[in-house]
Design a protein around this motif. Structure first.
Motif, mmCIF file in Angstrom:
data_model
loop_
_atom_site.group_PDB
_atom_site.id
_atom_site.type_symbol
_atom_site.label_atom_id
_atom_site.label_comp_id
_atom_site.label_asym_id
_atom_site.label_seq_id
_atom_site.Cartn_x
_atom_site.Cartn_y
_atom_site.Cartn_z
ATOM 1 N N THR A 113 33.619 54.224 42.651
ATOM 2 C CA THR A 113 33.723 53.130 43.421
ATOM 3 C C THR A 113 32.369 53.194 44.462
ATOM 4 O OG1 THR A 113 36.115 52.810 42.864
ATOM 5 C CG2 THR A 113 34.852 51.633 44.901
ATOM 6 N N THR A 242 35.113 52.419 36.389
ATOM 7 C CA THR A 242 35.639 51.165 36.814
ATOM 8 C C THR A 242 35.297 50.104 36.285
ATOM 9 O OG1 THR A 242 35.519 52.098 38.997
ATOM 10 C CG2 THR A 242 35.468 49.427 38.796
ATOM 11 N N THR A 243 34.055 50.000 35.435
ATOM 12 C CA THR A 243 33.688 49.049 34.656
ATOM 13 C C THR A 243 34.548 48.733 33.278
ATOM 14 O OG1 THR A 243 31.457 49.375 35.303
ATOM 15 C CG2 THR A 243 31.706 47.989 33.206
ATOM 16 N N LYS A 246 37.765 47.226 34.255
ATOM 17 C CA LYS A 246 37.827 45.782 34.575
ATOM 18 C C LYS A 246 37.539 44.894 33.303
ATOM 19 C CE LYS A 246 34.312 45.455 37.688
ATOM 20 N NZ LYS A 246 33.334 44.986 38.529
ATOM 21 N N LEU A 250 39.957 41.773 32.000
ATOM 22 C CA LEU A 250 39.354 40.607 31.608
ATOM 23 C C LEU A 250 39.662 39.944 30.361
ATOM 24 C CD1 LEU A 250 35.681 41.184 33.214
ATOM 25 C CD2 LEU A 250 37.514 39.692 33.957
ATOM 26 N N CYS A 256 45.510 45.696 35.839
ATOM 27 C CA CYS A 256 44.822 46.764 36.490
ATOM 28 C C CYS A 256 44.731 47.000 37.990
ATOM 29 C CB CYS A 256 42.967 46.521 35.975
ATOM 30 S SG CYS A 256 42.154 45.365 36.895
ATOM 31 N N LEU A 258 42.428 48.368 40.919
ATOM 32 C CA LEU A 258 41.144 48.927 41.376
ATOM 33 C C LEU A 258 40.905 48.839 42.829
ATOM 34 C CD1 LEU A 258 38.755 47.730 38.414
ATOM 35 C CD2 LEU A 258 39.321 50.349 38.985
ATOM 36 N N ALA A 262 35.530 46.775 44.195
ATOM 37 C CA ALA A 262 35.164 46.591 42.850
ATOM 38 C C ALA A 262 35.289 45.164 42.130
ATOM 39 C CB ALA A 262 35.662 47.856 41.937
ATOM 40 N N LEU A 263 36.519 44.749 42.759
ATOM 41 C CA LEU A 263 36.752 43.479 42.088
ATOM 42 C C LEU A 263 36.478 42.169 42.849
ATOM 43 C CD1 LEU A 263 40.545 44.365 41.618
ATOM 44 C CD2 LEU A 263 38.912 44.053 39.917
ATOM 45 N N GLU A 266 34.637 39.370 40.493
ATOM 46 C CA GLU A 266 35.797 38.775 39.660
ATOM 47 C C GLU A 266 36.751 37.928 40.459
ATOM 48 O OE1 GLU A 266 33.478 41.867 37.729
ATOM 49 O OE2 GLU A 266 34.579 41.821 39.449
ATOM 50 N N LEU A 272 39.405 37.084 37.435
ATOM 51 C CA LEU A 272 40.610 37.741 37.712
ATOM 52 C C LEU A 272 41.336 37.277 38.736
ATOM 53 C CD1 LEU A 272 39.343 41.681 37.241
ATOM 54 C CD2 LEU A 272 40.886 40.253 35.473
#
Length: 311
Positions: A113, A242-243, A246, A250, A256, A258, A262-263, A266, A272
């Motif tokens: 992260t 992390t990718t 996600k 998605l 999820c 996180l 990171a989010l 989105e 998300l």
């Protein structure tokens, strides 16, 4: 030395400043001129010469209205002093070369992260301060980062977990929180009040792997909340980036958990949806770590300072 008490060399030999002063007196031929050259007062220079004569037990300088001259003993001591000062200059040159080598590179290890969402900005700012420093970055989970720092394979590390491993010192450089998120079509996305911690604990989730700071914080939060006594469900998926987490969320595979960092994109774009969780403490500190007792120096110190200012 038989039964005589041993006296450390530093207590028997004049210090480097005194030897430099004696050499300056030999070069310029006066105590006042030597004092000016070294940036000290004449009384201080006289006191230093007297202290050196007392330590060695011989007169080194003859003082007269016409200037200062070395005694025969002073000339001999000056010759020895020259060799000591030359050795000290070589030592200093070597130390500067070591500092230059250290300052020419920086090895950083960071959790996923931090490596993806915070370090790029920090490193751009560091490059403005130290354009000649080459930076290498190793990204891994927090456990791997700690291992690399403990093994001296990284000059500075950044971790996300709740605790700092033994053998490392640390400083908090930012605060973060974990977010539960689902695709818009998931049933939890339509819940205005979110979910209870017990329901979260019992649900199959898309998670980072064990050893990651994200997983450590989540497991601790759910365990401390008790999960309604039902225990923790087995993860739906355990992924090492992390990718990947996600991407799975998605796709609609499931919820999820996180970092909010990171989010951000989105959630803002509604790809998300955040699901509030009642009764779980999902905040955490992000930390810089380094070997215990070895305060960061050079570019590592500058990077640590940057992270604190930007936090």
């Amino acid at each position: 030395m038989g039964n005589e008490e041993w006296v450390p060399l530093a207590h028997r030999v004049p210090d480097l400043g005194a030897l430099e002063l004696l050499l300056a007196v030999a070069r310029v031929g006066s105590l006042s001129g030597a004092a000016r050259r070294l940036g000290i007062t004449q009384p201080a220079a006289s006191s230093r010469i007297r202290a050196m004569e007392a330590r060695l037990g011989v007169a080194l300088v003859d003082r007269s209205p016409r200037g200062s001259t070395l005694t025969a003993e002073g000339a001999l001591v000056t010759d020895w002093a020259r060799r000591v000062v030359e050795a000290a200059e070589a030592f200093d040159a070597g130390a500067q070369a070591l500092r230059g080598r250290r300052d020419s590179r920086l090895r950083v290890a960071a959790s996923m992260t931090i490596a993806e969402y915070l370090l790029p900005g920090w490193l751009i700012a560091l490059r403005g301060q130290r354009p000649d420093t080459a930076v290498s970055l190793h990204a891994g989970n927090s456990a791997v980062v700690a291992q690399r720092v403990l093994a001296h394979e990284a000059d500075l590390g950044f971790v996300e977990g709740l605790t700092v491993p033994e053998g490392l010192d640390s400083a908090v450089i930012a605060q973060d929180r974990l977010v539960v998120a689902v695709a818009p079509g998931h049933a939890w996305a339509r819940r205005s009040k979110g979910v209870e911690v017990a329901e979260l604990a019992a649900a199959p989730l898309i998670l980072r792997e064990r050893g990651s700071g994200t997983r450590q914080v989540l497991d601790a939060a759910l365990a401390s909340a008790g999960g309604g006594g039902r225990g923790l469900a087995a993860p739906l998926l355990e992924l090492a980036s992390t990718t990947a987490v996600k991407a799975a969320a998605l796709s609609g595979a499931g919820p999820c958990v996180l970092s909010e960092l990171a989010l951000g994109d989105e959630l803002a774009a509604r790809r998300l949806v955040e699901v509030p969780v009642a009764g779980a403490a999902l905040g955490r500190a992000l930390r810089a770590v380094w070997p215990a007792g070895a305060r960061p120096a050079g570019p590592a110190r500058d990077l640590l300072s940057l992270t604190r200012r930007r936090a």
